[in-house]
Design a protein around this motif. Structure first.
Motif, short mmCIF file in Angstrom:
data_model
loop_
_atom_site.label_atom_id
_atom_site.label_comp_id
_atom_site.label_asym_id
_atom_site.label_seq_id
_atom_site.Cartn_x
_atom_site.Cartn_y
_atom_site.Cartn_z
N GLN A 173 0.83 -1.20 0.00
CA GLN A 173 0.00 0.00 0.00
C GLN A 173 0.86 1.25 0.00
N GLY A 200 1.57 -8.00 1.23
CA GLY A 200 2.48 -8.86 0.48
C GLY A 200 3.29 -9.83 1.31
N THR A 201 3.40 -9.61 2.62
CA THR A 201 4.22 -10.50 3.44
C THR A 201 3.40 -11.65 4.02
N ASN A 202 2.13 -11.75 3.66
CA ASN A 202 1.28 -12.82 4.20
C ASN A 202 0.59 -13.53 3.04
N MET A 203 1.26 -14.57 2.50
CA MET A 203 0.74 -15.24 1.30
C MET A 203 -0.67 -15.81 1.48
N PRO A 204 -0.96 -16.55 2.59
CA PRO A 204 -2.33 -17.02 2.74
C PRO A 204 -3.33 -15.87 2.75
N GLY A 205 -2.91 -14.73 3.29
CA GLY A 205 -3.76 -13.55 3.29
C GLY A 205 -4.02 -13.05 1.88
N GLN A 207 -3.85 -14.87 -0.85
CA GLN A 207 -4.68 -15.86 -1.54
C GLN A 207 -6.15 -15.71 -1.17
N PRO A 229 5.89 -13.08 -7.69
CA PRO A 229 5.53 -14.13 -6.72
C PRO A 229 4.03 -14.22 -6.45
N TYR B 76 -10.41 -20.47 6.02
CA TYR B 76 -9.02 -20.77 5.67
C TYR B 76 -8.10 -19.69 6.20
N PHE B 77 -8.43 -18.43 5.91
CA PHE B 77 -7.57 -17.34 6.36
C PHE B 77 -7.50 -17.30 7.88
N TYR B 277 2.58 -23.43 -1.59
CA TYR B 277 3.09 -22.61 -2.70
C TYR B 277 4.36 -23.19 -3.33
N GLN B 281 9.15 -17.18 -0.23
CA GLN B 281 9.81 -15.88 -0.31
C GLN B 281 10.48 -15.62 1.03
N GLY B 283 11.35 -12.97 2.47
CA GLY B 283 10.93 -11.78 3.21
C GLY B 283 9.55 -11.89 3.82
N GLU B 284 8.92 -13.07 3.70
CA GLU B 284 7.56 -13.25 4.21
C GLU B 284 7.48 -13.17 5.73
N GLY B 285 6.28 -12.90 6.22
CA GLY B 285 5.97 -13.12 7.63
C GLY B 285 6.14 -11.92 8.53
N ASN B 288 3.22 -10.28 10.86
CA ASN B 288 2.18 -11.22 11.28
C ASN B 288 2.17 -11.44 12.79
N LYS B 325 -11.84 -10.35 5.40
CA LYS B 325 -12.43 -10.78 4.13
C LYS B 325 -13.82 -10.19 3.93
#
Lengths: 324, 363
Positions: A173, A200-205, A207, A229, B76-77, B277, B281, B283-285, B288, B325
């Motif tokens: 953002q 972008g740092t939370n892939m399940p989010g 998806q 990605p 799921y989320f 997946y 990546q 840089g993820e996480g 959180n 969501k």
């Protein structure tokens, strides 16, 4: 836990498919050695990259390849904060480098130090961002892609594919480049574009958000992701949501190449980061060696290049070795 | 030792069911309370009401929210958050924080992926190695905390930064890029995917397997909290370390155990990330960790420790998932997404706090 260890121990076999061994079996990326007789010049590249960005990794590998061929000592540094990036440029000036490659994501903060480098007689080439101000600051050339133009190319491609309603998936953002890309799409696309912001740092989010969007609006027939990605993730969301939307993306990686090949991704628009790095170093070498310069004062564009299924075959190999 | 000797323990949960006939000078700890009163006193009650309110709200404003497929997306989320929020809640009941959880998930996924790939090993070997690595990180957190007696905030902030750096540095060093290589064509991938990232089809609804992991973790955590000695220890160390030590609670072991629990959940989440997946990546996480803490707090955990529940944390994750969501299903202006999200969470939590106050007033 003990059970897991035992289970792992029992399974402790090797995989006969994939993995490092398969990679080593694949052909090696071409590695160059110096082919020129010029002295060993020192070129510095200072970018606004954050830590661990795939994109800048590819830029770097292009620059290193050219440096190896042109007998250049290549120095790379980066900081996503403009103030610190300016300090890094100052460091390069202090080191008396023979050439400077710099990105101008936040031009105002970089103006003084870039002009200083020019004044000190260091040839400067700007890459990736800052094409509007590059010449003002005294750079010899700008190599990159106009984000707005790239968006416009996507909009035209979507028209050609008969799309009516697209989602522009923004994974950071407030990123100016991202907004420009989406605005570019809106400019040329005849259908409707809606932005969707995800983390972008939370892939399940990511998806589940794309899933939710596709479930709530069945008219969406294209999802454009702004980073490679996220394309595969969007494709998975599409499958789960039972949507027919086409997944398209900016930038490229090996999974996007595979997606283009098997049809889960419609097209990718690439700005060829390898070229941005390679050309910048090579142009500086040409300038030092022969006082040559490309572009005639206009930006040298490395994109947008639209890639589709027919390009997929050759791309797959190149993305795997990290040069596309 | 009974649970009610600790401040703010779960009321009545381990009392003997038959406390009658009561002696005339009845101990207030042994008073028998009726079921509705006991339910009202549960820490998760407010969160449950908040979740129901939010559900009804989105059912009314978002047309597509009530469809089974949409609910499965929300679940799921929520489950990906809830798997972590439950052990984080236990840790917070035990009076500590963990800021390294978000990137620990990524570390776990990276360890698994890179070990399998580099060694060309069966993916299950990588999964096992990753479990050991992740538990070691959790042990490091707990050990440093109990040894140095520094605030967990600082210790785990250090771990958070170190892991963020290690994730990137090691991935680049080993893989050459910031993303791991795909392991989807390796042996054991399919069976591991079935365990960590498969989709279960029930009727016409597709449910992700993370939901099963989530519910299982809630069940185990609730059992530990309410039916075992360890549960009593957790409430005790969170209520007051010195008092707990004085009555013989193994404080260090309890805290280290809590960090190991967090690490175990991070391992589950990390393997899901990897097998869903097939590349990770590096840089993820980041970021959180705060969402996990937020879910626990929305679910009734106190930031000061000694109070809360696993079910509450799960409901907290559900509230966060629904709000996140639901806004998309309601098709509100995406530019305002974060604002709506914050406002929803604040409202749900205010409702939660108000109900808890009312419930306590019935005492």
């Amino acid at each position: 836990m003990a059970a897991t260890i035992i289970a792992v121990g029992a399974l402790a076999g090797c995989s006969s498919t994939g993995g490092k061994r398969a990679e080593e079996a694949r052909e090696q990326a071409a590695s160059g050695k110096a082919n020129v007789t010029t002295p060993r010049w020192k070129f510095a590249m200072v970018t606004h990259s954050g830590d661990g960005d795939t994109y800048w990794d590819i830029v770097q590998s292009g620059a290193k390849q050219a440096a190896a061929k042109d007998n250049i000592e290549f120095l790379y540094s980066h900081d996503k904060e403009a103030g610190k990036q300016a300090q890094l440029v100052q460091t390069a000036i202090d080191k008396k480098v023979d050439g400077l490659i710099v990105t101008l994501a936040k031009p105002d903060a970089m103006k003084r130090v870039v002009k200083k480098a020019v004044k000190a007689g260091i040839p400067v080439i700007t890459i990736n961002s800052g094409q509007d101000v590059s010449q003002d600051f005294g750079a010899l050339a700008h190599i990159g892609q106009d984000e707005g133009l790239a968006g416009e190319a996507v909009g035209r491609e979507l028209n050609e594919r008969g799309k009516k309603k697209a989602i522009c998936l923004i994974h950071e953002q407030g990123n100016v480049g991202h907004e420009q890309r989406c605005d570019g799409i809106e400019k040329t696309f005849d259908g409707k574009v809606k932005n969707l912001y995800v983390d972008g740092t939370n892939m399940p989010g990511v998806q589940s958000s794309v899933e939710a969007k596709l479930q709530s609006d069945k008219k969406v027939d294209a999802v454009v992701t702004l980073g490679a990605p996220f394309a595969a993730t969007a494709a998975q969301a599409k499958k789960n949501a039972g949507s027919k939307a086409e997944i398209d993306t900016f930038d490229l990686n090996d999974k996007v190449a595979a997606g283009l090949k098997d049809g889960t991704i419609g097209f990718a628009v690439d700005q060829q980061p390898y070229m941005q790095g390679y050309e910048a170093v090579d142009l500086l070498w040409l300038y030092r060696y022969n006082a040559d310069m490309l572009g005639g004062g206009k930006p040298v564009l490395t994109g947008p290049q639209i890639l589709t299924k027919k390009d997929a075959g050759k791309l797959e190999k190149l993305t795997k070795r990290g040069t596309r | 030792m009974t649970v009610t000797t600790q401040p703010g323990g779960p009321d009545g949960s381990t009392e003997p069911a038959n406390s009658s006939p009561r002696p005339p000078t009845s101990d207030e700890r042994l008073v028998h309370r009726s079921l509705p009163v006991r339910l009202l006193r549960r820490p998760e009650l407010g969160a449950v009401v908040g979740a129901v309110a939010l559900f009804i709200f989105f059912a009314l404003v978002a047309d597509s929210f009530l469809r089974p497929s949409s609910l499965s997306t929300v679940l799921y989320f929520s489950s990906t958050l809830g798997i972590m929020a439950v052990p984080v809640a236990l840790l917070m009941i035990g009076g500590e924080f963990d800021l390294s959880t978000g990137v620990m998930v990524t570390s776990s996924a990276l360890a698994s992926s890179m070990f399998s790939y580099q060694m060309t090993a069966n993916t299950w070997v990588g999964v096992g190695v990753s479990l050991l690595v992740t538990l070691a990180i959790g042990f490091f957190n707990g050990f440093m905390l109990t040894r140095t007696k520094l605030p967990s905030f600082i210790i785990t902030l250090g771990t958070f930064l170190m892991l963020t750096g290690l994730n990137l540095g090691l991935t680049k060093l080993i893989s050459g890029t910031v993303t791991t290589k795909s392991i989807s064509d390796m042996e054991g991938f399919d069976s591991a995917k079935a365990v960590f990232a498969s989709t279960l089809t029930i009727g016409s609804v597709n449910l992700q397997i993370t939901i099963v992991w989530w519910l299982a973790l809630v069940a185990v955590a609730t059992w530990i909290l309410l039916r075992t000695n360890v549960g009593n220890w957790i409430f005790a160390v969170g209520g007051g370390v010195e008092a707990a030590r004085a009555v013989g609670v193994p404080v260090a072991r309890t805290k280290i155990g809590l960090y190991l629990g967090v690490a175990f959940a991070a391992w589950v989440s990390g393997q899901h990330l990897l097998f869903n997946y097939d590349t990770v990546q590096s840089g993820e996480g980041v970021g959180n960790e705060l969402i996990y803490i937020a879910a626990a707090v929305i679910g009734g955990c106190l930031l000061t420790g000694g109070y809360g529940s696993a079910v509450g944390a799960a409901v907290g994750a559900l509230i966060f998932g629904m709000a996140n969501k639901g806004i998309i299903y309601a098709q509100w202006d995406p530019d305002w997404f974060k604002f709506f999200l914050g406002a929803m969470l604040l409202l749900a939590t205010l409702l939660n706090a108000w109900i808890r106050k009312r419930a306590e007033a019935t005492r």
